[in-house]
Design an enzyme around this catalytic site. Structure first.
Site, PDB file in Angstrom:
ATOM      1  N   GLY A  95       0.636 -17.438 -51.486  1.00 51.92           N
ATOM      2  CA  GLY A  95      -0.526 -17.860 -50.702  1.00 51.92           C
ATOM      3  C   GLY A  95      -1.572 -18.312 -51.729  1.00 51.92           C
ATOM      4  N   TRP A  96      -2.418 -19.257 -51.354  1.00 45.36           N
ATOM      5  CA  TRP A  96      -3.300 -19.830 -52.372  1.00 45.36           C
ATOM      6  C   TRP A  96      -4.284 -18.799 -52.928  1.00 45.36           C
ATOM      7  CZ3 TRP A  96      -2.955 -22.975 -55.986  1.00 45.36           C
ATOM      8  CH2 TRP A  96      -4.055 -23.547 -56.609  1.00 45.36           C
ATOM      9  N   ASN A  97      -4.770 -17.889 -52.067  1.00 46.66           N
ATOM     10  CA  ASN A  97      -5.706 -16.873 -52.577  1.00 46.66           C
ATOM     11  C   ASN A  97      -5.014 -15.964 -53.586  1.00 46.66           C
ATOM     12  OD1 ASN A  97      -8.194 -17.287 -50.819  1.00 46.66           O
ATOM     13  ND2 ASN A  97      -6.560 -17.131 -49.305  1.00 46.66           N
ATOM     14  N   SER A  98      -3.825 -15.515 -53.239  1.00 44.42           N
ATOM     15  CA  SER A  98      -3.095 -14.633 -54.151  1.00 44.42           C
ATOM     16  C   SER A  98      -2.807 -15.351 -55.468  1.00 44.42           C
ATOM     17  CB  SER A  98      -1.777 -14.167 -53.521  1.00 44.42           C
ATOM     18  OG  SER A  98      -2.055 -13.361 -52.399  1.00 44.42           O
ATOM     19  N   HIS A 102      -7.705 -17.395 -44.759  1.00 44.52           N
ATOM     20  CA  HIS A 102      -8.755 -18.387 -44.483  1.00 44.52           C
ATOM     21  C   HIS A 102     -10.117 -17.707 -44.371  1.00 44.52           C
ATOM     22  CE1 HIS A 102      -6.088 -21.898 -43.310  1.00 44.52           C
ATOM     23  NE2 HIS A 102      -5.238 -20.899 -43.459  1.00 44.52           N
ATOM     24  N   GLU A 158      -5.968 -15.478 -57.439  1.00 45.76           N
ATOM     25  CA  GLU A 158      -6.356 -14.138 -57.912  1.00 45.76           C
ATOM     26  C   GLU A 158      -5.491 -13.740 -59.116  1.00 45.76           C
ATOM     27  OE1 GLU A 158      -6.054 -11.934 -54.226  1.00 45.76           O
ATOM     28  OE2 GLU A 158      -7.709 -13.082 -53.360  1.00 45.76           O
ATOM     29  N   ASP A 200       2.237 -24.143 -47.326  1.00 44.87           N
ATOM     30  CA  ASP A 200       1.855 -24.556 -48.679  1.00 44.87           C
ATOM     31  C   ASP A 200       2.497 -23.692 -49.764  1.00 44.87           C
ATOM     32  OD1 ASP A 200       0.371 -22.331 -47.890  1.00 44.87           O
ATOM     33  OD2 ASP A 200      -1.402 -22.896 -49.029  1.00 44.87           O
ATOM     34  N   GLN A 201       3.051 -22.524 -49.384  1.00 46.34           N
ATOM     35  CA  GLN A 201       3.536 -21.570 -50.400  1.00 46.34           C
ATOM     36  C   GLN A 201       4.634 -22.144 -51.308  1.00 46.34           C
ATOM     37  OE1 GLN A 201       4.609 -18.335 -47.813  1.00 46.34           O
ATOM     38  NE2 GLN A 201       2.547 -18.211 -46.957  1.00 46.34           N
ATOM     39  N   ASP A 226     -13.380 -24.673 -41.372  1.00 49.34           N
ATOM     40  CA  ASP A 226     -12.042 -24.735 -41.958  1.00 49.34           C
ATOM     41  C   ASP A 226     -11.425 -26.096 -41.607  1.00 49.34           C
ATOM     42  OD1 ASP A 226      -9.773 -22.398 -42.843  1.00 49.34           O
ATOM     43  OD2 ASP A 226      -8.996 -24.300 -42.067  1.00 49.34           O
ATOM     44  N   ASN A 241     -11.118 -14.949 -45.967  1.00 48.18           N
ATOM     45  CA  ASN A 241     -11.636 -14.538 -47.287  1.00 48.18           C
ATOM     46  C   ASN A 241     -12.423 -15.655 -47.974  1.00 48.18           C
ATOM     47  OD1 ASN A 241     -10.496 -12.080 -46.839  1.00 48.18           O
ATOM     48  ND2 ASN A 241      -8.987 -12.180 -48.476  1.00 48.18           N
TER      49      ASN A 241
HETATM   50  N1  UDP Z   1      -4.727  -9.003 -49.839  1.00 46.37           N
HETATM   51  C1  UDP Z   1      -5.292  -7.769 -50.042  1.00 46.37           C
HETATM   52  N2  UDP Z   1      -4.469  -6.669 -50.065  1.00 46.37           N
HETATM   53  C2  UDP Z   1      -3.123  -6.757 -49.898  1.00 46.37           C
HETATM   54  C3  UDP Z   1      -2.554  -8.032 -49.715  1.00 46.37           C
HETATM   55  C4  UDP Z   1      -3.383  -9.139 -49.690  1.00 46.37           C
HETATM   56  O1  UDP Z   1      -6.504  -7.636 -50.205  1.00 46.37           O
HETATM   57  O2  UDP Z   1      -2.463  -5.721 -49.921  1.00 46.37           O
HETATM   58  C5  UDP Z   1      -5.614 -10.180 -49.820  1.00 46.37           C
HETATM   59  C6  UDP Z   1      -5.430 -11.024 -51.050  1.00 46.37           C
HETATM   60  O3  UDP Z   1      -6.257 -10.531 -52.096  1.00 46.37           O
HETATM   61  C7  UDP Z   1      -5.799 -12.409 -50.564  1.00 46.37           C
HETATM   62  C8  UDP Z   1      -5.450 -12.379 -49.078  1.00 46.37           C
HETATM   63  O4  UDP Z   1      -5.291 -11.011 -48.720  1.00 46.37           O
HETATM   64  O5  UDP Z   1      -7.181 -12.643 -50.754  1.00 46.37           O
HETATM   65  C9  UDP Z   1      -4.166 -13.093 -48.741  1.00 46.37           C
HETATM   66  O6  UDP Z   1      -4.367 -14.468 -48.801  1.00 46.37           O
HETATM   67  P1  UDP Z   1      -3.245 -15.451 -49.315  1.00 46.37           P
HETATM   68  O7  UDP Z   1      -3.789 -16.833 -49.238  1.00 46.37           O
HETATM   69  O8  UDP Z   1      -2.753 -15.029 -50.638  1.00 46.37           O
HETATM   70  O9  UDP Z   1      -2.030 -15.245 -48.327  1.00 46.37           O
HETATM   71  P2  UDP Z   1      -1.893 -15.242 -46.716  1.00 46.37           P
HETATM   72  O10 UDP Z   1      -2.188 -13.854 -46.284  1.00 46.37           O
HETATM   73  O11 UDP Z   1      -2.861 -16.254 -46.171  1.00 46.37           O
HETATM   74  O12 UDP Z   1      -0.472 -15.610 -46.502  1.00 46.37           O
END
Ligand code: UDP
Length: 492
Positions: free
Chosen positions: A392-395, A26, A398, A414-415, A127, A28
């Site tokens: 995860g939505w960010n991953s 959240h 990406e 949400d995963q 958020d 990031n």
């Molecule tokens: N991330 C990172 N290095 C790692 C693992 C994760 O920089 O070794 C970052 C990834 O790029 C993403 C965030 O951590 O921006 C994880 O967010 P995500 O929504 O994917 O998953 P969450 O951690 O919320 O379950």
């Protein structure tokens, strides 16, 4: 970007206050959004909990203000985090219940300061899970815009929770059963819903109310119904998002077009799809952990598209038994790998004690283990062939942005929904949907890395990557939506 930021700063007129939820996934997107708004000429204040705020020093151009747990010696949230994500979520719910007065006071003080500086605070961006901030914003006549850090698809499913609950999908005993078992498909066939008067369904069956989903996808969310604390949190989130002045999404129209139609019907407020944010400003500066950059030079020595990158994000935890299945599956796949093993990512352990000696030898030959990786850079590296992710939505975003196919192993929330979307709608990943059996793991890795199927998946990921780029270019959907958002905020 530094010079660009400097040049604009002399003519700033309006200030935006942002409030992220204190989790990596959240933080990031909120900090990326803050940077985007800063680059468009707004001054930025970030209010934050004392817990998980180590990124502050990387943003000297922002003002930071602690709220809620603002005593640096108060480590209550950190203590809850060490017990597990469930306890931490309960802490967050508590802050939602009792944080209004403290936030109100803080914002009033900010108003006084902004008046003196002739720089009015024009809106509050929080958020979606900080639902209590809507009533505070209303009482101060300050527009609140919501940042929702998930997919649109996920929110559409959350909006259906009351309906799904009435149909009996969230039977508590069933959820517990699912969590505690590493299931094979055979195990799931006798799985019965008991709360509903509807005919018995099995986990593999499609959900008539949301045809994209299977019954097991709903169970995997680990919500136990609308009266469950998480169910209540989500209901409050949706209610207060409807009451907001608008919603910003870290997604783009071409990715979720059918979902957007439903979202626009559900939320009677302006919606801005301006993502993926990290293409404008990377996440590295808001990282709560130090990335191990040695992984990059190791990747430089690997063949193109040969390495499997494995990371399950910042909070997911594996049972020791599941972890050992991964170890064996990986060994049997015969593929090179880069694996992120966060401290604490095996449940109940700080380190990686269960790793067998033979596997450590294998790491020497064709693998690399790090505690945290510079993920965006890793995914952009030509040596990466696939990403084994928790979705995860960010991953997920990406991976899409770098055109990297996925293996999907979601944990909760949400995963599982995003995993289903990636595998069945976008068709750019293989969903390991029956748990953590080593044979299935090795087979999924080979399918996505070496077998014929890989070419089709790769073609689709490449096509989606091009769509991301055009949506962010002048005239593209995200580009135009951002322009509209900037005009909207400036008009307050
Ligand atoms: N991330 C990172 N290095 C790692 C693992 C994760 O920089 O070794 C970052 C990834 O790029 C993403 C965030 O951590 O921006 C994880 O967010 P995500 O929504 O994917 O998953 P969450 O951690 O919320 O379950």
């Amino acid at each position: 970007m530094e010079n660009h930021i400097e040049r604009r700063s002399s003519c700033r007129r309006q200030r935006v206050v942002l409030f992220p939820m204190p989790f990596q996934g959240h933080i990031n997107p909120m900090l990326q959004l803050a940077n985007i708004l800063y680059s468009k000429g707004f001054s930025i204040t970030v209010i934050h909990t004392n817990f998980n705020s180590s990124y502050k020093s990387n943003y000297p151009h922002f003002t930071f203000r602690p709220v809620l747990d603002n005593d640096p010696k108060d480590n209550n949230l950190a203590k809850l985090a060490s017990k597990g994500i469930g306890d931490l979520l309960l802490g967050i719910m508590l802050l939602n219940q009792c944080g209004a007065d403290s936030l109100h006071r803080e914002l009033e003080q900010m108003f006084v300061a902004s008046k003196q500086q002739h720089e009015p605070i024009v809106c509050l961006i929080t958020d979606a899970l900080w639902y209590f901030t809507q009533s505070v914003a209303d009482s101060l006549k300050l527009p609140r815009i919501v940042l929702r850090t998930s997919s649109l698809f996920c929110v559409n499913v959350y909006a259906s929770i009351p309906l799904l609950d009435d149909q009996g999908y969230f039977n508590q005993a069933d959820s517990v059963f699912y969590e505690e078992n590493i299931m094979s498909p055979d195990d799931t066939s006798n799985f019965k819903k008991t709360k509903s008067s509807k005919p018995v369904l099995n986990l593999e069956e499609q959900v008539p109310e949301i045809p994209l989903l299977k019954v097991k996808d709903i169970i995997k969310m680990r919500i136990k119904g609308q009266e469950d604390p998480t169910g209540k949190l989500l209901a409050n989130m949706l209610k207060q998002t409807k009451a907001s002045s608008g919603v910003i999404w870290n997604s783009f129209t071409e990715l979720e077009e059918p979902e957007l139609k439903k979202i626009l019907q559900y939320f009677p407020v302006p919606c801005f799809l301006i993502g993926p944010f990290h293409k404008c400003f990377p996440a590295s500066s808001s990282s709560l952990f130090e990335p191990d950059r040695s992984s990059m030079s190791w990747l430089d020595h690997q063949s193109p598209s040969s390495v499997l990158y494995i990371s399950f994000g910042s909070t997911a935890q594996l049972e020791e038994q599941q972890f050992l299945e991964v170890v064996h599956g990986l060994a049997d796949s015969k593929q090179p790998f880069l694996w992120v093993m966060r401290p604490g990512f095996i449940k109940g352990l700080e380190g990686t004690e269960p790793l067998p000696k033979w596997f450590l030898d294998l790491v020497g030959e064709r693998g690399r283990i790090v505690k945290w990786a510079p993920q965006q850079e890793v995914l952009a590296h030509k040596a990466i062939g696939a990403f084994w992710t928790h979705n995860g939505w960010n991953s997920t975003l990406e991976s899409i942005c770098e055109g990297v196919p996925m293996i999907c192993s979601p944990f909760w929330g949400d995963q599982p929904l995003d995993a289903r979307y990636v595998s069945d709608v976008l068709k750019i990943g293989i969903y390991l949907e029956n748990g953590w059996a080593r044979e299935e793991i090795a087979s999924a890795i080979r399918r996505v890395m070496v077998e014929e199927e890989r070419d089709e998946i790769k073609k689709r990921t490449k096509c989606l990557k091009e769509k991301v780029n055009s949506s962010l270019s002048k005239g593209g959907s995200s580009y135009e939506s951002l322009e509209t958002l900037i005009g909207y905020i400036s008009s307050f």
